[in-house]
Scaffold this motif. Structure first.
Motif, short mmCIF file in Angstrom:
data_model
loop_
_atom_site.label_atom_id
_atom_site.label_comp_id
_atom_site.label_asym_id
_atom_site.label_seq_id
_atom_site.Cartn_x
_atom_site.Cartn_y
_atom_site.Cartn_z
N ARG A 71 0.93 -1.15 0.07
CA ARG A 71 0.08 -0.13 0.20
C ARG A 71 0.66 1.06 0.29
NH1 ARG A 71 -4.31 -0.72 4.65
NH2 ARG A 71 -2.62 -1.89 5.06
N GLY A 72 0.57 1.91 -0.78
CA GLY A 72 1.33 3.12 -0.62
C GLY A 72 2.34 3.19 -1.95
N SER A 73 2.49 4.36 -2.80
CA SER A 73 3.41 3.73 -4.18
C SER A 73 4.62 3.38 -4.11
CB SER A 73 2.92 4.66 -5.69
OG SER A 73 3.20 6.24 -4.84
N ALA A 74 5.22 4.02 -2.98
CA ALA A 74 6.38 4.25 -2.80
C ALA A 74 7.05 2.85 -1.90
CB ALA A 74 7.26 5.14 -2.15
N LEU A 75 6.57 2.09 -1.00
CA LEU A 75 6.26 0.87 -0.42
C LEU A 75 6.06 -0.28 -1.71
CD1 LEU A 75 4.45 2.03 2.70
CD2 LEU A 75 7.30 1.66 2.15
N SER A 76 7.60 -1.47 -1.20
CA SER A 76 7.17 -2.58 -1.92
C SER A 76 7.83 -3.73 -0.47
CB SER A 76 8.36 -3.18 -3.06
OG SER A 76 9.76 -2.22 -2.62
N VAL A 77 7.56 -4.43 -0.79
CA VAL A 77 7.88 -5.73 -0.30
C VAL A 77 8.81 -6.30 -0.70
CG1 VAL A 77 7.34 -7.97 1.45
CG2 VAL A 77 5.68 -5.55 0.96
N ARG A 78 10.14 -7.12 -0.15
CA ARG A 78 11.17 -7.88 -0.26
C ARG A 78 11.04 -8.61 -0.06
NH1 ARG A 78 16.55 -6.66 -3.99
NH2 ARG A 78 17.78 -7.68 -3.12
N ARG A 79 11.04 -9.68 -1.01
CA ARG A 79 11.52 -11.12 0.50
C ARG A 79 11.94 -11.76 -0.15
NH1 ARG A 79 6.61 -10.13 -1.82
NH2 ARG A 79 4.45 -10.93 0.06
N THR A 80 13.53 -12.06 0.54
CA THR A 80 14.98 -12.14 0.56
C THR A 80 15.47 -13.18 1.97
OG1 THR A 80 16.83 -10.69 0.39
CG2 THR A 80 15.32 -9.64 2.17
N THR A 81 16.98 -13.05 1.90
CA THR A 81 17.39 -13.81 3.19
C THR A 81 17.74 -12.31 4.50
OG1 THR A 81 19.57 -14.02 2.17
CG2 THR A 81 17.91 -15.27 1.78
N VAL A 82 18.35 -13.14 5.78
CA VAL A 82 18.44 -12.48 6.22
C VAL A 82 19.80 -12.14 6.31
CG1 VAL A 82 19.24 -12.57 8.63
CG2 VAL A 82 17.68 -13.83 8.30
N ASP A 87 21.18 -11.08 3.29
CA ASP A 87 20.64 -9.85 2.12
C ASP A 87 21.29 -8.05 3.00
OD1 ASP A 87 19.95 -8.17 0.36
OD2 ASP A 87 18.30 -8.69 0.27
N PRO A 88 22.64 -7.99 2.40
CA PRO A 88 23.07 -6.98 2.57
C PRO A 88 22.56 -5.76 2.77
CG PRO A 88 24.56 -7.69 1.13
CD PRO A 88 23.46 -8.30 0.63
N LEU A 89 21.54 -5.19 1.58
CA LEU A 89 19.95 -4.77 2.08
C LEU A 89 19.73 -5.05 3.71
CD1 LEU A 89 19.04 -2.23 0.41
CD2 LEU A 89 17.04 -3.66 -0.65
N ALA A 90 18.92 -5.85 4.23
CA ALA A 90 19.15 -6.16 5.24
C ALA A 90 20.10 -5.66 6.57
CB ALA A 90 18.38 -7.34 6.10
N ARG A 91 21.38 -5.03 6.55
CA ARG A 91 22.18 -5.10 7.59
C ARG A 91 21.37 -3.48 8.09
NH1 ARG A 91 24.14 -7.12 10.68
NH2 ARG A 91 23.59 -9.05 8.76
N PRO A 92 21.51 -2.59 7.38
CA PRO A 92 21.03 -1.79 8.18
C PRO A 92 19.80 -1.48 9.28
CG PRO A 92 21.37 -0.56 5.82
CD PRO A 92 21.13 -2.47 6.55
N LEU A 93 19.46 -2.21 9.04
CA LEU A 93 18.29 -2.46 10.06
C LEU A 93 17.83 -3.45 10.87
CD1 LEU A 93 14.93 -2.87 8.52
CD2 LEU A 93 15.22 -1.45 9.32
N LEU A 94 19.16 -4.33 10.60
CA LEU A 94 19.56 -5.43 12.04
C LEU A 94 20.70 -4.97 12.76
CD1 LEU A 94 19.70 -8.32 9.72
CD2 LEU A 94 17.67 -8.32 11.96
N ASP A 95 21.02 -4.25 12.21
CA ASP A 95 22.41 -3.49 12.97
C ASP A 95 21.99 -2.42 14.15
OD1 ASP A 95 24.77 -4.42 10.95
OD2 ASP A 95 25.40 -2.67 10.39
N GLU A 96 20.64 -2.09 13.23
CA GLU A 96 19.98 -1.14 14.05
C GLU A 96 19.33 -1.56 15.29
OE1 GLU A 96 17.74 3.05 13.50
OE2 GLU A 96 16.92 1.08 13.07
N LEU A 97 18.68 -2.78 15.03
CA LEU A 97 18.32 -4.00 15.75
C LEU A 97 19.08 -4.47 17.07
CD1 LEU A 97 15.87 -4.65 16.54
CD2 LEU A 97 15.80 -6.94 15.05
#
Length: 165
Positions: free
Chosen positions: A7-18, A20-30
């Motif tokens: 929902r919302g044109s700028a948002l998308s869901v990416r099904r990936t793996t733990v 994935d380098p794209l996940a690193r900033p979120l996991l680092d902050e967590l």
């Protein structure tokens, strides 16, 4: 790895793996959040990445303009139950309902894969998470009026609706 609009044109869901380098900033902050609140981020290393991979698990990122703003995962707990883990919204993107969107996608995917129950725990020093799960219809498996510190991990459950054919 797949990406679908949300929902919302700028948002998308990416099904990936733990991993994935794209996940690193979120996991680092967590990890930083866990260290700040609990003095340890060991929970982030408790399960091997393959536990969050299809067909028994899932890991997804909510992207805005291609950048991760929230994410979450589940792992198989038993043939009927998944356990949610790593539900997280980047600190710059909070109070927008993004974690709720992540929950909704994870619940739908778990139901589509035949799971009928979601289980999760959150820490006693995460009142925001407790509020999110209560607002999203999760049933506390503890006395919500008790001091969270006296309970330890706060367990919740939710029964999923079976997808209609």
């Amino acid at each position: 790895m797949t990406s679908t609009p949300s929902r919302g044109s700028a948002l998308s869901v990416r099904r990936t793996t733990v991993d994935d380098p794209l996940a690193r900033p979120l996991l680092d902050e967590l990890a930083h959040e866990y260290l700040t609140r609990y003095g340890s981020d060991a929970d982030l290393r408790r399960y091997p990445p393959e536990e969050f991979a299809p067909p028994q698990g899932a890991f997804l990122l909510l992207l805005e303009h291609g950048r991760p703003v929230a994410g979450g995962a589940y792992r198989r707990r038993n043939p009927h139950t998944v356990e949610l883990k790593r539900i997280w919204t980047h600190s710059a993107h909070r109070r927008r309902g993004l974690a709720r969107r992540v929950l909704t996608v994870l619940e739908r995917e778990a139901a589509d894969r035949g799971y009928s129950r979601v289980y999760l725990t959150t820490g006693p020093r995460q009142p925001e998470a407790k509020g999110l799960y209560l607002a999203a219809g999760y049933r506390p498996l503890f006395d919500p009026s008790a001091d969270p510190e006296s309970i330890g991990l706060l367990p919740f459950e939710k029964h999923l609706e079976t997808p209609k054919p």
